[in-house]
Design an enzyme around this catalytic site. Sequence first.
Site: not given
Ligand code: FA5
Length: 357
Positions: A165, A186, A212, A226, A269, A325
Site C-alpha cells: 500500500w 484501503h 495511494r 473501495q 486474513v 472480510a
Molecule cells: C486491499 O486493499 C485489501 N484491503 C482488500 C481486502 C479486504 C482483502 C479485506 C482481504 C480482506 P487491494 O490492494 O487488492 O486489497 O485492493 C482491493 C481492490 O481495490 C482492488 O481489487 C481494486 O479493485 C481496488 N484498487 C486497488 N488499488 C486501486 C487503484 N490504484 N485504483 C483503483 N482501484 C484500486
Amino acid sequence: MTEPSTQPPTAQSIDDLISSASAELENLSDLEAVDQWRVSYLGRRGALTTVLRSLSSLDVEERRTIGALANQAKNTLEERLELRVQQINEAALDLSASQDRLDVTLPGRPALGGGLHPTTKIVREICDAFVAMGFGVVEGPEVEWDHYNFEMLNIPKGHPARDMWNTLWVDYQDPSGENNMLLRTHTSPMQARVMENREPPIRVVVPGKCYRYEATDATHEWHFYQVEGLAVGEGITFADLKGTLYEFARRMFGEDRKIRFRCDYFPFVEPGVDMSIDCFACDGDGEGCRICRDSGWIEIMGAGMIHPRVLEGVGYDTEKYTGFAFGMGPERIAMLKYGIDDIRHFYANDLRFLRQF
Ligand code: FA5
C-alpha cells in the site's frame, strides 16, 4: 461640431449656439456620437462652457442678462441631451424586441438536472446487494492513523507488506515525534474500528474513498473507492464467505456468473483469496477478449477469513468468534459492468462521459 467662439457672447450668438447644437443632436443616432456632442458643447472646453467663462469680459449689466441666457442655454441643452439618450435607448430596445420576438406557444426549455456520479451509483448498487443479505452500512474517516490502517491489521512497522500500500502520509507529528497520520490506503482500517465498538454478530459493508501514492494508468487511480465487507460471529466459516460473495456476484452480474477463488496474501486474513468472476464479455472463453485479456476470468476483490491476531487486537475471544472480510474496487466493477476502458474517465469531470450514466 462648433468651435468655441473667441468673441464676447451676445444674446444672438447664444441663440445660434442652441439652434446649431440642437440640430446636430437630432441627427445623432448612437450613444458614442451623443457623448462626443456632450463633450464639445457641455464639456470642460466645450462651446457653452467657454461662453460661461467669457462672461467676465462683459460689463455688469450685460453679464447679468447674457449670463442668465447662457445658464438657460445650458439647461436647455442638458434636457435635450437627456431626451436624445432616452430616444436612442428606446429605439435600440424596439429594434431588439422586433428582432427577437417571443413566441409564447413554443414549449419551455427543459431544466438541466444533475445526475448521480457513476461511482456513487455503483457504490449504492453494491451496498444494496449486501443490505438485501442483512448487512448494515457504515462509513469511516479518510484521514486515518497508522494504528488502524496498518498496526491493527497485523501489519506492524517495518513489515514488508506495508509496501503493498503506497501510502500518502499527512505532514503531522504526534507529541513523541512520530509521523503516523495518513490518507487511508484501503477501507480495511474500518474492520478494527467497527469491532472495537460492537460485539458480534457483526455484518457491515463500508463504502469510502481511499488514496495511494501510485502512478495512474487505465486501471489505477491515486484516489478511488473501495467497499469493505465484514462479518463476525459464532461458527462463521469460509463456506459463508464463498456463499455471500457468490450471491453478490449473481446480483451484480447476473444469474449465470461463475466465481473463482485463488490463494492470495493479505496480512489481516488467513486464508486469503482473490475472487474472480467468469468474464461476461466472452462468457469465460477468454480467447481474443480484451475485457478479461484472454484469461476468461476477471478479478474483482480480495477477501479471506479474519486473522486471529486482528480479532485478538480488538479483544474478541478467538475460540468463540470467527469472521470473514473482503474489499473491492467499485470503479473496477463499474468498468466491467459498463465496458469502460479507462478508470481515469471517472474523475476527469468530462460531461460527455458522466452524462452516459
Ligand atoms: C486491499 O486493499 C485489501 N484491503 C482488500 C481486502 C479486504 C482483502 C479485506 C482481504 C480482506 P487491494 O490492494 O487488492 O486489497 O485492493 C482491493 C481492490 O481495490 C482492488 O481489487 C481494486 O479493485 C481496488 N484498487 C486497488 N488499488 C486501486 C487503484 N490504484 N485504483 C483503483 N482501484 C484500486
